[in-house]
Scaffold this motif. Structure first.
Motif, PDB file in Angstrom:
ATOM      1  N   ASP A 171      39.088 149.863 -67.865  1.00  0.00           N
ATOM      2  CA  ASP A 171      39.500 148.505 -68.213  1.00  0.00           C
ATOM      3  C   ASP A 171      39.728 147.642 -66.974  1.00  0.00           C
ATOM      4  N   THR A 172      40.298 148.234 -65.932  1.00  0.00           N
ATOM      5  CA  THR A 172      40.583 147.465 -64.719  1.00  0.00           C
ATOM      6  C   THR A 172      39.298 147.006 -64.055  1.00  0.00           C
ATOM      7  N   LEU A 173      38.336 147.936 -63.904  1.00  0.00           N
ATOM      8  CA  LEU A 173      37.071 147.572 -63.279  1.00  0.00           C
ATOM      9  C   LEU A 173      36.324 146.538 -64.108  1.00  0.00           C
ATOM     10  N   ASP A 174      36.365 146.682 -65.433  1.00  0.00           N
ATOM     11  CA  ASP A 174      35.712 145.693 -66.294  1.00  0.00           C
ATOM     12  C   ASP A 174      36.347 144.317 -66.112  1.00  0.00           C
ATOM     13  N   THR A 175      37.675 144.284 -65.979  1.00  0.00           N
ATOM     14  CA  THR A 175      38.367 143.013 -65.794  1.00  0.00           C
ATOM     15  C   THR A 175      38.009 142.386 -64.442  1.00  0.00           C
ATOM     16  N   LEU A 176      37.906 143.234 -63.402  1.00  0.00           N
ATOM     17  CA  LEU A 176      37.583 142.721 -62.069  1.00  0.00           C
ATOM     18  C   LEU A 176      36.212 142.053 -62.031  1.00  0.00           C
ATOM     19  N   LYS A 177      35.302 142.495 -62.887  1.00  0.00           N
ATOM     20  CA  LYS A 177      33.981 141.870 -62.943  1.00  0.00           C
ATOM     21  C   LYS A 177      34.058 140.428 -63.450  1.00  0.00           C
ATOM     22  N   LEU A 178      35.160 140.093 -64.105  1.00  0.00           N
ATOM     23  CA  LEU A 178      35.323 138.764 -64.684  1.00  0.00           C
ATOM     24  C   LEU A 178      36.263 137.881 -63.868  1.00  0.00           C
ATOM     25  N   VAL A 179      36.533 138.287 -62.611  1.00  0.00           N
ATOM     26  CA  VAL A 179      37.512 137.561 -61.789  1.00  0.00           C
ATOM     27  C   VAL A 179      37.145 136.090 -61.654  1.00  0.00           C
ATOM     28  N   SER A 180      35.877 135.781 -61.383  1.00  0.00           N
ATOM     29  CA  SER A 180      35.494 134.373 -61.185  1.00  0.00           C
ATOM     30  C   SER A 180      35.706 133.563 -62.465  1.00  0.00           C
ATOM     31  N   ASP A 181      35.395 134.157 -63.618  1.00  0.00           N
ATOM     32  CA  ASP A 181      35.623 133.462 -64.896  1.00  0.00           C
ATOM     33  C   ASP A 181      37.112 133.250 -65.149  1.00  0.00           C
ATOM     34  N   ILE A 182      37.915 134.264 -64.818  1.00  0.00           N
ATOM     35  CA  ILE A 182      39.362 134.163 -65.011  1.00  0.00           C
ATOM     36  C   ILE A 182      39.939 133.072 -64.114  1.00  0.00           C
ATOM     37  N   GLN A 183      39.484 133.040 -62.847  1.00  0.00           N
ATOM     38  CA  GLN A 183      39.982 132.032 -61.908  1.00  0.00           C
ATOM     39  C   GLN A 183      39.583 130.621 -62.347  1.00  0.00           C
ATOM     40  N   ALA A 184      38.346 130.484 -62.870  1.00  0.00           N
ATOM     41  CA  ALA A 184      37.888 129.172 -63.346  1.00  0.00           C
ATOM     42  C   ALA A 184      38.733 128.715 -64.533  1.00  0.00           C
ATOM     43  N   TYR A 185      39.052 129.643 -65.423  1.00  0.00           N
ATOM     44  CA  TYR A 185      39.888 129.310 -66.584  1.00  0.00           C
ATOM     45  C   TYR A 185      41.293 128.895 -66.146  1.00  0.00           C
ATOM     46  N   GLU A 186      41.861 129.638 -65.188  1.00  0.00           N
ATOM     47  CA  GLU A 186      43.209 129.312 -64.710  1.00  0.00           C
ATOM     48  C   GLU A 186      43.235 127.942 -64.030  1.00  0.00           C
ATOM     49  N   ALA A 187      42.168 127.642 -63.272  1.00  0.00           N
ATOM     50  CA  ALA A 187      42.097 126.346 -62.597  1.00  0.00           C
ATOM     51  C   ALA A 187      42.029 125.220 -63.625  1.00  0.00           C
ATOM     52  N   LYS A 188      41.224 125.432 -64.663  1.00  0.00           N
ATOM     53  CA  LYS A 188      41.099 124.423 -65.719  1.00  0.00           C
ATOM     54  C   LYS A 188      42.433 124.254 -66.444  1.00  0.00           C
ATOM     55  N   LEU A 189      43.113 125.363 -66.694  1.00  0.00           N
ATOM     56  CA  LEU A 189      44.412 125.321 -67.363  1.00  0.00           C
ATOM     57  C   LEU A 189      45.427 124.537 -66.525  1.00  0.00           C
ATOM     58  N   ASN A 190      45.419 124.797 -65.212  1.00  0.00           N
ATOM     59  CA  ASN A 190      46.343 124.094 -64.315  1.00  0.00           C
ATOM     60  C   ASN A 190      46.042 122.598 -64.275  1.00  0.00           C
ATOM     61  N   ASP A 191      44.750 122.242 -64.261  1.00  0.00           N
ATOM     62  CA  ASP A 191      44.352 120.832 -64.260  1.00  0.00           C
ATOM     63  C   ASP A 191      44.843 120.132 -65.523  1.00  0.00           C
ATOM     64  N   ASN A 192      44.683 120.806 -66.665  1.00  0.00           N
ATOM     65  CA  ASN A 192      45.107 120.225 -67.936  1.00  0.00           C
ATOM     66  C   ASN A 192      46.626 120.023 -67.983  1.00  0.00           C
ATOM     67  N   GLN A 193      47.357 120.986 -67.431  1.00  0.00           N
ATOM     68  CA  GLN A 193      48.821 120.864 -67.402  1.00  0.00           C
ATOM     69  C   GLN A 193      49.263 119.729 -66.479  1.00  0.00           C
ATOM     70  N   HIS A 194      48.533 119.562 -65.393  1.00  0.00           N
ATOM     71  CA  HIS A 194      48.857 118.503 -64.434  1.00  0.00           C
ATOM     72  C   HIS A 194      48.663 117.123 -65.083  1.00  0.00           C
ATOM     73  N   VAL A 195      47.559 116.980 -65.811  1.00  0.00           N
ATOM     74  CA  VAL A 195      47.264 115.728 -66.510  1.00  0.00           C
ATOM     75  C   VAL A 195      48.340 115.453 -67.553  1.00  0.00           C
ATOM     76  N   SER A 196      48.735 116.491 -68.250  1.00  0.00           N
ATOM     77  CA  SER A 196      49.751 116.366 -69.301  1.00  0.00           C
ATOM     78  C   SER A 196      51.078 115.874 -68.741  1.00  0.00           C
ATOM     79  N   VAL A 197      51.448 116.408 -67.582  1.00  0.00           N
ATOM     80  CA  VAL A 197      52.712 116.036 -66.947  1.00  0.00           C
ATOM     81  C   VAL A 197      52.673 114.567 -66.517  1.00  0.00           C
ATOM     82  N   GLN A 198      51.544 114.137 -65.976  1.00  0.00           N
ATOM     83  CA  GLN A 198      51.413 112.742 -65.531  1.00  0.00           C
ATOM     84  C   GLN A 198      51.516 111.765 -66.698  1.00  0.00           C
TER      85      GLN A 198
END
Length: 199
Positions: A171-198
């Motif tokens: 499971d860990t190795l499978d998850t590591l293969k998706l690191v770039s997708d996970i990071q992109a999702y987290e970045a998008k989530l952070n952007d959305n939260q930032h907009v919401s706060v403003q």
């Protein structure tokens, strides 16, 4: 992936994870040293001496890497230490009719093969494994077959587990293969939260 080795009979039914790995061995914060805990109360008496009657203490089966077990092996608690300890003890595969769900999942995640056969086939393997001269078999994960002298048995295993064992995945190795997708999702989530706060 093929697993070859000597078999040992352990026909006890309903062997739970507290028997496989007693709770007193769960205090470690690493996986190291758990071989001593595997089947500890079956292997050793209260003074720490080996119990000569336990199959893995007998000279004929001391090098066994494949166990043939009774029904409902691995029931009880969810402790992953049970799998870690058996693997450190040298166990590479456990053949039975059924396994407790959480134990099966823990084994899958750690690369311990659990081929499932019918009760009749299991009993035949126990009889063969009980031979004091030893009995070696090969567990062929790709073809889902158990092969040995006078034995050619089909076993069942879900496709995801089969693939994981063949490819050496977890499971860990499978998850590591998706690191770039996970990071992109987290970045998008952070952007959305930032907009919401403003707003």
């Amino acid at each position: 992936m093929n697993i070859k080795g000597q078999t040992a009979p352990l026909p006890m039914a309903n062997v739970d994870t507290d028997v496989i790995m007693p709770k007193r061995f769960l205090i470690t914060i690493t996986r190291e040293g758990l071989a001593d805990g595997a089947f500890a109360d079956l292997r050793f008496d209260d003074n720490g001496a080996r119990r000569p009657e336990f199959v893995l203490n007998k000279p004929e089966w001391k090098n066994a890497s494949i166990l043939i077990v009774g029904d409902n092996f691995g029931c009880g608690s969810s402790r992953e230490h049970a799998v870690w300890g058996m693997m450190q003890l040298g166990v590479k595969a456990i053949i039975g009719t059924e396994f407790a769900g959480i134990f099966y999942d823990n084994a899958r995640k750690n690369g311990l093969a659990l081929p499932m056969v019918t009760a009749e086939e299991r009993d035949k393997l126990i009889e063969m494994a009980s031979n004091s001269e030893g009995y070696d078999i090969e567990v062929d994960i790709a073809s889902l077959k158990i092969i040995g002298k006078n034995v050619n048995i089909d076993f069942t295993m879900d496709p995801a587990t089969q693939r994981g064992l063949i490819e050496g995945r977890d499971d860990t190795l499978d998850t590591l293969k998706l690191v770039s997708d996970i990071q992109a999702y987290e970045a998008k989530l952070n952007d959305n939260q930032h907009v919401s706060v403003q707003q």
